[in-house]
Every structure is written in C-alpha cells, then in structure tokens.
Design an enzyme around this catalytic site. Structure first.
Site, short mmCIF file in Angstrom:
data_model
loop_
_atom_site.label_atom_id
_atom_site.label_comp_id
_atom_site.label_asym_id
_atom_site.label_seq_id
_atom_site.Cartn_x
_atom_site.Cartn_y
_atom_site.Cartn_z
N ASN A 174 9.38 -11.65 -11.13
CA ASN A 174 8.93 -10.26 -11.29
C ASN A 174 9.15 -9.40 -10.05
OD1 ASN A 174 6.71 -11.92 -10.40
ND2 ASN A 174 5.46 -10.09 -10.54
N GLU B 217 -0.37 -18.80 -6.27
CA GLU B 217 -0.64 -17.41 -6.64
C GLU B 217 -0.27 -17.29 -8.11
OE1 GLU B 217 1.61 -15.21 -3.67
OE2 GLU B 217 -0.03 -15.41 -2.26
N CYS C 223 1.77 -9.07 -11.03
CA CYS C 223 0.58 -9.91 -11.19
C CYS C 223 -0.69 -9.12 -10.95
CB CYS C 223 0.65 -11.09 -10.24
SG CYS C 223 0.85 -10.56 -8.53
N GLU D 29 -3.01 -16.55 1.00
CA GLU D 29 -1.89 -16.37 1.91
C GLU D 29 -2.04 -14.98 2.53
OE1 GLU D 29 1.96 -17.87 0.81
OE2 GLU D 29 1.11 -19.47 -0.41
P1 NAD Z 1 6.67 -19.10 -14.43
O1 NAD Z 1 5.45 -19.89 -14.11
O2 NAD Z 1 7.22 -19.19 -15.80
O3 NAD Z 1 7.87 -19.50 -13.48
C1 NAD Z 1 7.76 -19.41 -12.07
C2 NAD Z 1 8.68 -20.42 -11.44
O4 NAD Z 1 8.24 -21.74 -11.76
C3 NAD Z 1 10.12 -20.33 -11.91
O5 NAD Z 1 10.95 -20.54 -10.79
C4 NAD Z 1 10.24 -21.49 -12.90
O6 NAD Z 1 11.52 -22.00 -13.03
C5 NAD Z 1 9.32 -22.51 -12.24
N1 NAD Z 1 8.77 -23.54 -13.14
C6 NAD Z 1 8.43 -23.40 -14.45
N2 NAD Z 1 7.91 -24.57 -14.91
C7 NAD Z 1 7.92 -25.44 -13.87
C8 NAD Z 1 7.52 -26.81 -13.71
N3 NAD Z 1 6.98 -27.51 -14.72
N4 NAD Z 1 7.66 -27.38 -12.50
C9 NAD Z 1 8.18 -26.69 -11.47
N5 NAD Z 1 8.59 -25.40 -11.56
C10 NAD Z 1 8.46 -24.78 -12.74
O7 NAD Z 1 6.33 -17.60 -14.03
P2 NAD Z 1 7.24 -16.32 -14.26
O8 NAD Z 1 7.27 -16.04 -15.71
O9 NAD Z 1 8.51 -16.49 -13.50
O10 NAD Z 1 6.38 -15.19 -13.50
C11 NAD Z 1 5.38 -14.44 -14.09
C12 NAD Z 1 4.03 -15.04 -13.76
O11 NAD Z 1 3.84 -15.06 -12.35
C13 NAD Z 1 2.87 -14.20 -14.29
O12 NAD Z 1 1.88 -15.06 -14.81
C14 NAD Z 1 2.34 -13.49 -13.04
O13 NAD Z 1 0.99 -13.09 -13.11
C15 NAD Z 1 2.56 -14.54 -12.01
N6 NAD Z 1 2.58 -13.93 -10.68
C16 NAD Z 1 1.51 -14.12 -9.84
C17 NAD Z 1 1.50 -13.52 -8.59
C18 NAD Z 1 0.33 -13.67 -7.65
O14 NAD Z 1 0.48 -13.31 -6.49
N7 NAD Z 1 -0.80 -14.17 -8.09
C19 NAD Z 1 2.60 -12.74 -8.18
C20 NAD Z 1 3.65 -12.57 -9.06
C21 NAD Z 1 3.65 -13.19 -10.30
#
Ligand code: NAD
Length: 486
Positions: free
Chosen positions: A155, A254, A288, A467
């Site tokens: 994102n 996060e 997020c 962080e």
């Molecule tokens: P996601 O969890 O689908 O994917 C994030 C990353 O994890 C990707 O690189 C993906 O390939 C990897 N991944 C997926 N499954 C995995 C596994 N089993 N093992 C290891 N790696 C794996 O998230 P997304 O759809 O890319 O991002 C959106 C999400 O991120 C939303 O829920 C958002 O709220 C969250 N987010 C949180 C913050 C924060 O600071 N709290 C910031 C930005 C986004």
C-alpha cells in the site's frame, strides 16, 4: 517484456528455475513487466549472503561510517527521485503528486532519521554496590540482532519497506527483503542506490515472490534469520508468528486497523472535512491508519454527512500523471473484488448510500484498471462486517453519538487498535478521549502528522511492538550487559 530481478549479494539475478509472474498496472490493467519468482534457492542465497556480510565487511564499519552510509543512501534516493516516483506510480497506480510529495521523500527521510538517531543513542550504566565494598560497574552495549527478514506490503511500498530497512542497517544488521508481489519495483531499484553508496555486498538483499509456499514463507521459516519485521494483514502476521516460533525468533508486527474518527460538534468543520478527505480517501483508502468508522456528535451529524458527500464530488479519478487527478485505483482487480464485496453487503443489508457504492465509468484507456467509487454509508448496525472488518478501500460508515461515554465504547468495540483521530476545540476533552481510546496512535485535530522519533504501532490485533525512534533501535539491536568488578 522487461523483468524485475532479485538483488542478492550486490548483483541482480533471475530465479534459477526461470520462473516469473506478471505485474499488471492498476490504472489500466496492462501487463507491464514480469517479476522473477523466488523459491528456497533464492532465499538460501540471500540469507547466506546476508550472514556472510554480517560477520564480514559490514561488522568492521563503525557507527559513524554507518550513519554516513545512511545519508549517502538518502542522497542516492533523492538523486534518482524521478526513477523512484515513476516506479512506485506504475506499481500502485496512485497519483504522481502523492509519490512526489509524500511516499518517495519519506523513503529518503527514513534513512536520514536513523542516521541521526543511531549516533545519538546512549546505553545505561550502573555503579553497583558489592558486599566487599569494592563495587562493580554494570554497563550495556548495543549489538546488531543479526540477519533481519523484512516482509512488506503493497500500500505504501517504498515508505514502509525503508521504515524497516533504515533502522535495521543503522543498527548494523543485514537484511533480506521480500516486497509485496504487487509492488516489487522500488525495493529492487534501491539495490542500485545501495551499490552506488558503497554499501558492502550482502548487506541489502531482495527476493521476490508470494507469501505462503513461496519466498515470504521460506524467509520466515529460515533458521538463519534472527528476527522478522512485518507489515501487512493481521492474518498473515499470525502465520508469520507461527513460523518465527521455531527457533524462538523475535518479531515486530505492524498489522491491520479499523480506525475511528470522533468528531464533536464544537470542532472546526472545515478542518475536519479536510482531515477526513485525507484519512478516508488518500491512497484510495489503502492506508493502515485510514479512517473507516466515523462517529459524529448528533447536532453536527446531518451537516457533516452532506458536507463530506459534497467534498467527495471533488475527487477526480484519472491517469496518475494527469494534472487534475486526485484519486487513484485500487491495487489490483483481486483487491477490488474484496472491497466490492463489502459494498454489495452494505447495500443488501440496507445501508443508506450517501455517495458512491460501485464502479465508476472511465475513458476506454483506463476502463480495465481496478477503479472503484469513493463511498460513504450511514445506517448500519454496530456489529455489521462493514463496521467490524478492515475493508482497506475508499469508504467510511458515519454514525451519530450523544455522549463521550457512548463514543468511547463504540470506538473501542473492535479487534483492532491502530489509530484514531479526535476532532474538538475542547482541550480537556481531547486529552481525556485520547487516553480512553485503545489504540497505538491518536491524532487530535489532525491525521498522519508523523514525527519519526515517536513510537508507532498498534494495540490488540493491530500489531506487536513499536517502531520509530529509539523503539526501532530497541528492536533492531540486542542490549548486552557487562559487569566489571572494581
Ligand atoms: P499481506 O499480509 O497480504 O501481505 C504483506 C506481505 O506479506 C506481502 O509481501 C506478502 O507476500 C507477504 N506474505 C503473505 N503471506 C505470507 C506468509 N504466510 N508468510 C510470509 N509472508 C507472507 O498484506 P497486504 O495486503 O500486502 O497489505 C495490506 C495490509 O497491510 C492491511 O491489512 C493493512 O492494514 C496492513 N498495513 C499495516 C500497516 C501498519 O503500520 N500497521 C501499514 C501498512 C499496511
């Protein structure tokens, strides 16, 4: 077709098995390049290179020199600013202005911030009394944690990835980054900047691929990875935590959010509307920290809802480089399916659709993009999935409230605890409310105003750890105590 490669041990390489996957541009659905798909072999090579660098050339670099390198990386990003902007714009489809003014500059700022911090941090020292009266000096030293696995989302890819890589390197660790499969470009480009800045080979590595049964999972399972820092969905965090348990490796998470905006009738309505237009619709709601639940004190409710709907008309979808464009597409057609499922559910369950609710009509050249309308609802019950689950789209539900006690209960009625915003002119009330809302970050009369020295993270299912500033240094280093009898 151009190809995005892994960056391992200072060089770009394809996967040994030759596997790739396609990247589609979010704003027009065009297949723009292929991405090498990493497997165990690439993860082994990257972790091996990171381990060798950790104990090799990188171990000899002093804190001062590391800080200088962080600054050189920041300068390198600035020098290649336009390349980073266009790479991020093609990957995410978001308006170029957001890349130029927020996301790419913040990547450089992350390196500068931790260059400053790592030089300024002190450790503790105690003069201990001993029974024989000689005493002892107990002091702590800070050492890198080791090889850090960095798993980042799509994102705000460059901002979020460098937010982890910068403190990790500043503390003397080496990293293996697995960027999101949707947004592989800027992490890859950063490899060139690392080489130009003189960062030793193996300190920064990037392996592309997916999550489960792919590069992401292989990285988190790898026993030579000492700690994992992850930003993404709460469900993914759960899987990563299970992998990290083997070998008792540390995690920093996060995760998702379902953030509230609480608006009192005494708030400055113009400032509220400006703030909500950003917190709900920036990055097409894929933030997020974004607001999906809005609570408005009853006397202001009707006025607020119609004023917000009026402002939403000003959001202009279009080509990311278009001068008038202020609203981008969702990241992918897959994600649009998910967001639209909430739109349909809200409609079916009787929500009042104040604005949007579907897919917009766009010129033919953009019609294959993953576009969606900015949407405002009212009238759903508090336990509805639209109000309880993270949608991660350009939408919010607005509900009236009558008392502070009631709205505190409503705002806290969620599994998440990432952030909230409170809008009021009454300072005492602002402090009272901020302490009562169970989240990691509260903004009063603002949103996303970040000081990189402050703790950032979520309560409940929105994360583990903090962080930012010293808190990043705590995660990315190990404190060791040394006791010297005098
Ligand atoms: P996601 O969890 O689908 O994917 C994030 C990353 O994890 C990707 O690189 C993906 O390939 C990897 N991944 C997926 N499954 C995995 C596994 N089993 N093992 C290891 N790696 C794996 O998230 P997304 O759809 O890319 O991002 C959106 C999400 O991120 C939303 O829920 C958002 O709220 C969250 N987010 C949180 C913050 C924060 O600071 N709290 C910031 C930005 C986004």
């Amino acid at each position: 077709m151009p190809e995005i490669r892994h960056f391992i041990d200072g060089t770009y390489r394809a996967s040994t098995n030759g596997r790739t996957f396609p990247k589609y541009r979010p704003y027009d659905g065009r297949h723009i390049f292929d991405v090498c798909e990493g497997g165990r072999e690439e993860i082994d090579a990257a972790v091996g290179a990171a381990r060798a660098a950790l104990h090799g050339p990188w171990a000899k670099v002093s804190v001062d020199d590391r800080a200088d390198l962080m600054r050189a990386i920041a300068a390198g990003i600035t020098k290649r600013f336009d390349d980073f902007v266009s790479a991020e714009m093609n990957d995410t489809g978001q308006p170029i202005s957001a890349m130029r003014h927020a996301f790419v500059p913040r990547g450089a700022a992350n390196f500068n911030a931790f260059a400053d911090l790592v030089k300024a941090v002190s450790t503790e020292c105690f003069h201990t009394e001993t029974p024989d009266g000689r005493g002892a000096l107990n002091y702590a030293i800070r050492k890198p944690k080791g090889v850090i696995g960095v798993i980042s989302p799509w994102n705000a890819p460059f901002l979020l990835m460098t937010w982890k890589v910068a403190p990790a390197l500043a503390c003397g660790n080496t990293v293996v980054v697995k960027p999101s499969e949707e947004t592989p470009s800027t992490a890859t480009l950063l490899g060139e900047v690392m080489n130009e800045a003189g960062v030793p080979n193996g300190v920064y590595n990037v392996v592309h691929g997916f999550g489960p049964d792919s590069a992401g999972a292989y990285l988190t399972e790898h026993q030579d990875v000492d700690a994992i820092t992850f930003t993404g969905e709460t469900r993914t965090g759960t899987a990563i935590m299970q992998a990290a348990a083997r070998g008792v490796r540390d995690v920093s998470f996060e995760l998702g959010g379902k953030n509230s905006a609480i608006i009192f009738a005494d708030a400055d309505l113009d400032a509220v509307l400006e703030g909500l237009m950003r917190s709900v619709f920036l990055n097409t709601g894929q933030v997020c920290l974004g607001t999906e639940r809005v609570f408005v004190e009853r006397p202001l409710f009707d006025r607020f809802v119609s004023a917000l709907a009026e402002r939403v008309k000003g959001l202009k979808p279009g080509h990311p480089e278009g001068a008038a464009t202020s609203f981008g597409p969702l990241i992918s057609s897959e994600h649009r399916k998910k967001v639209l499922s909430y739109y349909r559910r809200a409609e079916a369950d009787g929500a009042v659709i104040v604005s949007g609710g579907g897919v917009p009509e766009l010129p033919a050249e953009l019609s294959s993009g993953s576009w969606i309308e900015p949407t405002i609802w009212t009238g759903l019950p508090d336990d509805h999935p639209v109000i309880q689950e993270e949608i991660f789209g350009p939408c919010c539900h607005v509900r009236p409230f009558d008392t502070e006690k009631e709205v505190i209960g409503l705002a806290n009625d969620t599994l998440y605890g990432l952030s909230s915003t409170i809008w009021t002119q009454n300072l005492s009330r602002a402090h009272r409310m901020a302490a009562a809302i169970d989240v990691g970050v509260t903004w009063v009369n603002s949103w996303f105003l970040r000081d990189l020295r402050t703790p950032f993270g979520g309560t409940k299912q929105s994360g583990i750890g903090r962080e930012g500033g010293i808190h990043s240094l705590e995660f990315y280093s190990e404190l060791r105590n040394i006791c010297v009898k005098l």
